[in-house]
Design a protein around this motif. Sequence first.
Motif, PDB file in Angstrom:
ATOM      1  N   GLU A  33       0.845  -1.196   0.000  1.00  0.00           N
ATOM      2  CA  GLU A  33       0.000   0.000   0.000  1.00  0.00           C
ATOM      3  C   GLU A  33       0.880   1.246   0.000  1.00  0.00           C
ATOM      4  O   GLU A  33       0.540   2.253  -0.629  1.00  0.00           O
ATOM      5  CB  GLU A  33      -0.945   0.005   1.203  1.00  0.00           C
ATOM      6  CG  GLU A  33      -2.105  -0.947   1.054  1.00  0.00           C
ATOM      7  CD  GLU A  33      -2.983  -1.041   2.285  1.00  0.00           C
ATOM      8  OE1 GLU A  33      -4.164  -1.382   2.103  1.00  0.00           O
ATOM      9  OE2 GLU A  33      -2.498  -0.795   3.419  1.00  0.00           O
ATOM     10  N   ARG A  34       1.991   1.192   0.687  1.00  0.00           N
ATOM     11  CA  ARG A  34       2.928   2.317   0.730  1.00  0.00           C
ATOM     12  C   ARG A  34       3.420   2.656  -0.681  1.00  0.00           C
ATOM     13  O   ARG A  34       3.696   3.803  -1.003  1.00  0.00           O
ATOM     14  CB  ARG A  34       4.110   1.976   1.647  1.00  0.00           C
ATOM     15  CG  ARG A  34       5.173   3.014   1.720  1.00  0.00           C
ATOM     16  CD  ARG A  34       4.801   4.092   2.695  1.00  0.00           C
ATOM     17  NE  ARG A  34       5.805   5.141   2.638  1.00  0.00           N
ATOM     18  CZ  ARG A  34       5.540   6.412   2.793  1.00  0.00           C
ATOM     19  NH1 ARG A  34       4.324   6.793   3.093  1.00  0.00           N
ATOM     20  NH2 ARG A  34       6.481   7.304   2.707  1.00  0.00           N
ATOM     21  N   LEU A  35       3.508   1.629  -1.543  1.00  0.00           N
ATOM     22  CA  LEU A  35       3.956   1.843  -2.915  1.00  0.00           C
ATOM     23  C   LEU A  35       2.841   2.371  -3.812  1.00  0.00           C
ATOM     24  O   LEU A  35       3.085   2.765  -4.936  1.00  0.00           O
ATOM     25  CB  LEU A  35       4.496   0.543  -3.510  1.00  0.00           C
ATOM     26  CG  LEU A  35       5.631  -0.138  -2.759  1.00  0.00           C
ATOM     27  CD1 LEU A  35       6.134  -1.335  -3.540  1.00  0.00           C
ATOM     28  CD2 LEU A  35       6.758   0.823  -2.449  1.00  0.00           C
ATOM     29  N   GLY A  36       1.599   2.353  -3.306  1.00  0.00           N
ATOM     30  CA  GLY A  36       0.489   2.905  -4.066  1.00  0.00           C
ATOM     31  C   GLY A  36      -0.601   1.912  -4.441  1.00  0.00           C
ATOM     32  O   GLY A  36      -1.587   2.286  -5.069  1.00  0.00           O
ATOM     33  N   PHE A  37      -0.442   0.643  -4.076  1.00  0.00           N
ATOM     34  CA  PHE A  37      -1.478  -0.341  -4.371  1.00  0.00           C
ATOM     35  C   PHE A  37      -2.650  -0.180  -3.421  1.00  0.00           C
ATOM     36  O   PHE A  37      -2.471   0.148  -2.239  1.00  0.00           O
ATOM     37  CB  PHE A  37      -0.917  -1.771  -4.261  1.00  0.00           C
ATOM     38  CG  PHE A  37       0.009  -2.122  -5.379  1.00  0.00           C
ATOM     39  CD1 PHE A  37      -0.480  -2.592  -6.586  1.00  0.00           C
ATOM     40  CD2 PHE A  37       1.379  -1.972  -5.233  1.00  0.00           C
ATOM     41  CE1 PHE A  37       0.377  -2.903  -7.624  1.00  0.00           C
ATOM     42  CE2 PHE A  37       2.242  -2.275  -6.263  1.00  0.00           C
ATOM     43  CZ  PHE A  37       1.738  -2.750  -7.466  1.00  0.00           C
ATOM     44  N   VAL A  59      -3.724  -7.789 -12.088  1.00  0.00           N
ATOM     45  CA  VAL A  59      -4.183  -8.140 -10.753  1.00  0.00           C
ATOM     46  C   VAL A  59      -2.956  -8.560  -9.945  1.00  0.00           C
ATOM     47  O   VAL A  59      -2.161  -9.388 -10.387  1.00  0.00           O
ATOM     48  CB  VAL A  59      -5.212  -9.295 -10.801  1.00  0.00           C
ATOM     49  CG1 VAL A  59      -5.610  -9.716  -9.396  1.00  0.00           C
ATOM     50  CG2 VAL A  59      -6.436  -8.878 -11.604  1.00  0.00           C
ATOM     51  N   PHE A  60      -2.809  -7.970  -8.778  1.00  0.00           N
ATOM     52  CA  PHE A  60      -1.705  -8.259  -7.857  1.00  0.00           C
ATOM     53  C   PHE A  60      -2.340  -8.773  -6.585  1.00  0.00           C
ATOM     54  O   PHE A  60      -3.123  -8.062  -5.954  1.00  0.00           O
ATOM     55  CB  PHE A  60      -0.900  -6.976  -7.623  1.00  0.00           C
ATOM     56  CG  PHE A  60       0.247  -7.104  -6.670  1.00  0.00           C
ATOM     57  CD1 PHE A  60       1.039  -8.245  -6.618  1.00  0.00           C
ATOM     58  CD2 PHE A  60       0.556  -6.063  -5.824  1.00  0.00           C
ATOM     59  CE1 PHE A  60       2.108  -8.340  -5.745  1.00  0.00           C
ATOM     60  CE2 PHE A  60       1.623  -6.135  -4.943  1.00  0.00           C
ATOM     61  CZ  PHE A  60       2.408  -7.286  -4.908  1.00  0.00           C
ATOM     62  N   GLU A  61      -2.030 -10.032  -6.210  1.00  0.00           N
ATOM     63  CA  GLU A  61      -2.653 -10.639  -5.046  1.00  0.00           C
ATOM     64  C   GLU A  61      -1.610 -11.052  -4.015  1.00  0.00           C
ATOM     65  O   GLU A  61      -0.536 -11.536  -4.367  1.00  0.00           O
ATOM     66  CB  GLU A  61      -3.462 -11.872  -5.458  1.00  0.00           C
ATOM     67  CG  GLU A  61      -4.639 -11.526  -6.331  1.00  0.00           C
ATOM     68  CD  GLU A  61      -5.463 -12.743  -6.719  1.00  0.00           C
ATOM     69  OE1 GLU A  61      -6.699 -12.621  -6.704  1.00  0.00           O
ATOM     70  OE2 GLU A  61      -4.874 -13.801  -7.022  1.00  0.00           O
ATOM     71  N   LEU A  62      -1.979 -10.861  -2.754  1.00  0.00           N
ATOM     72  CA  LEU A  62      -1.160 -11.290  -1.622  1.00  0.00           C
ATOM     73  C   LEU A  62      -1.920 -12.387  -0.892  1.00  0.00           C
ATOM     74  O   LEU A  62      -3.029 -12.161  -0.410  1.00  0.00           O
ATOM     75  CB  LEU A  62      -0.903 -10.116  -0.672  1.00  0.00           C
ATOM     76  CG  LEU A  62      -0.253  -8.873  -1.278  1.00  0.00           C
ATOM     77  CD1 LEU A  62      -0.181  -7.766  -0.240  1.00  0.00           C
ATOM     78  CD2 LEU A  62       1.127  -9.202  -1.829  1.00  0.00           C
TER      79      LEU A  62
END
Length: 121
Positions: A33-37, A59-62
């Motif tokens: 989130e810090r990177l902007g996601f 799509v980027f998933e964790l």
Amino acid sequence: MTEITAARDQPALQLNLLVLRCQALEASKRFYERLGFRFVKEQHGNGPVHYASEEAGMVFELYPLREGESVDNTRLGFRVPDLEEIVAPLETLNRDIIADEVIHIVQDPDGRNVELRERTT
């Protein structure tokens, strides 16, 4: 290196999905989130609760790391707005200047190297 293209200005390939398994899911979410996601919490059927972000056509998933599973050695690279503000609270492992472009290498909470460059467009 030659870039293969489908049309003159369109790349032939485009990354559309990236899934990372994370030991510390919430810490990883905060890092990215810090990177902007921007993430939303998801769960598919009986699968694990995870976070998904749809940015820049992908799509980027964790996902949480499964028991007995090891974190891979993936290296990621992102172009971000306001590079210096984003990296200020992060520990930079390496800072290079290549072709007049500043590049910071940081680590996410699982120890993956993440390369950050200033987004220019």
